[in-house]
Design a protein around this motif. Structure first.
Motif, PDB file in Angstrom:
ATOM      1  N   UNK A  68       0.748  -1.274   0.154  1.00  0.00           N
ATOM      2  CA  UNK A  68      -0.310  -0.207  -0.364  1.00  0.00           C
ATOM      3  C   UNK A  68       0.897   1.043   0.047  1.00  0.00           C
ATOM      4  N   UNK A  69       2.432   1.008   0.877  1.00  0.00           N
ATOM      5  CA  UNK A  69       2.755   2.379   0.433  1.00  0.00           C
ATOM      6  C   UNK A  69       3.672   2.616  -0.157  1.00  0.00           C
ATOM      7  N   UNK A 132      -6.585   5.293   0.962  1.00  0.00           N
ATOM      8  CA  UNK A 132      -6.369   4.069   0.847  1.00  0.00           C
ATOM      9  C   UNK A 132      -7.851   2.853  -0.023  1.00  0.00           C
ATOM     10  N   UNK A 133      -7.598   1.864  -0.982  1.00  0.00           N
ATOM     11  CA  UNK A 133      -9.360   1.165  -0.862  1.00  0.00           C
ATOM     12  C   UNK A 133      -9.425   0.416   0.522  1.00  0.00           C
ATOM     13  N   UNK A 136      -8.993  -4.894  -0.080  1.00  0.00           N
ATOM     14  CA  UNK A 136      -8.104  -5.523  -1.000  1.00  0.00           C
ATOM     15  C   UNK A 136      -7.934  -5.644  -1.806  1.00  0.00           C
ATOM     16  N   UNK A 137      -6.856  -4.909  -3.167  1.00  0.00           N
ATOM     17  CA  UNK A 137      -7.002  -4.275  -5.113  1.00  0.00           C
ATOM     18  C   UNK A 137      -6.286  -5.453  -4.983  1.00  0.00           C
ATOM     19  N   UNK A 138      -5.681  -6.057  -4.718  1.00  0.00           N
ATOM     20  CA  UNK A 138      -4.299  -7.374  -4.975  1.00  0.00           C
ATOM     21  C   UNK A 138      -4.821  -8.297  -4.734  1.00  0.00           C
ATOM     22  N   UNK A 139      -4.845  -9.290  -5.425  1.00  0.00           N
ATOM     23  CA  UNK A 139      -4.743 -10.327  -5.976  1.00  0.00           C
ATOM     24  C   UNK A 139      -4.226 -11.760  -5.207  1.00  0.00           C
ATOM     25  N   UNK A 140      -4.366 -13.114  -4.411  1.00  0.00           N
ATOM     26  CA  UNK A 140      -3.297 -13.177  -3.553  1.00  0.00           C
ATOM     27  C   UNK A 140      -1.729 -13.899  -4.273  1.00  0.00           C
TER      28      UNK A 140
END
Length: 162
Positions: A68-69, A132-133, A136-140
């Motif tokens: 995220x950062x 921040x979203x 979670x905007x990410x896939x594992x």
């Protein structure tokens, strides 16, 4: 350790954990199953699996925080962030390699670890949580991929040296 222990001479679990572990190991090696502290021994063995899960939780949370950062404070990217991201991925992969039954565990924990990582990222960056979203905007698969870095492209010469 080839000591012969009498049941009354065994160290209680609560008195000296390290000694208790050594004695229980010796009893197992000697095949003296009736002398084992079965209840505490079973609990310790079960806790080993929980320990690996807790470590994955912690490493996944740290990894998400740094992703995220990385994405939302691109102008402040630091070498330390890159190293932390790579280390957490490496350590999670190693834990899963050693315990393949935990392969799907990061997927199960992604949402809950993301929530806390979002809070920590906001605190560390000075940005608002709303920057921040919420989810979670990410896939594992991406989170654990050594080549995945979200946000604008980068090169190592752009990183702030710490």
């Amino acid at each position: 350790m080839n000591k012969i222990f009498r049941k009354q001479q065994l160290t209680p679990y609560e008195a000296d954990y390290a000694q208790w572990c050594a004695e229980q190991g010796a009893l197992l090696r000697e095949g003296r199953l009736s002398d084992l502290d079965r209840e505490n021994l079973a609990e310790e063995i079960e806790s080993l699996g929980r320990s690996d899960k807790r470590e994955i939780d912690s490493r996944l949370g740290t990894l998400l925080q740094h992703l995220l950062k990385w994405q939302f404070q691109a102008d402040g990217r630091k070498t330390g962030w890159l190293l932390t991201i790579r280390e957490q991925r490496h350590r999670i992969k190693k834990l899963i390699t050693e315990s393949p039954s935990l392969k799907n565990y990061p997927h199960k924990q992604l949402a809950s670890e993301f929530d806390f990582a979002r809070l920590k990222a906001a605190e560390e960056t000075g940005l608002s949580e709303e920057d921040f979203p919420a989810d979670c905007p990410y896939l594992v698969a991406d989170v654990l991929d050594q080549d995945f870095f979200p946000g604008v492209p980068w090169s190592s010469d752009q990183l702030v040296r710490e």
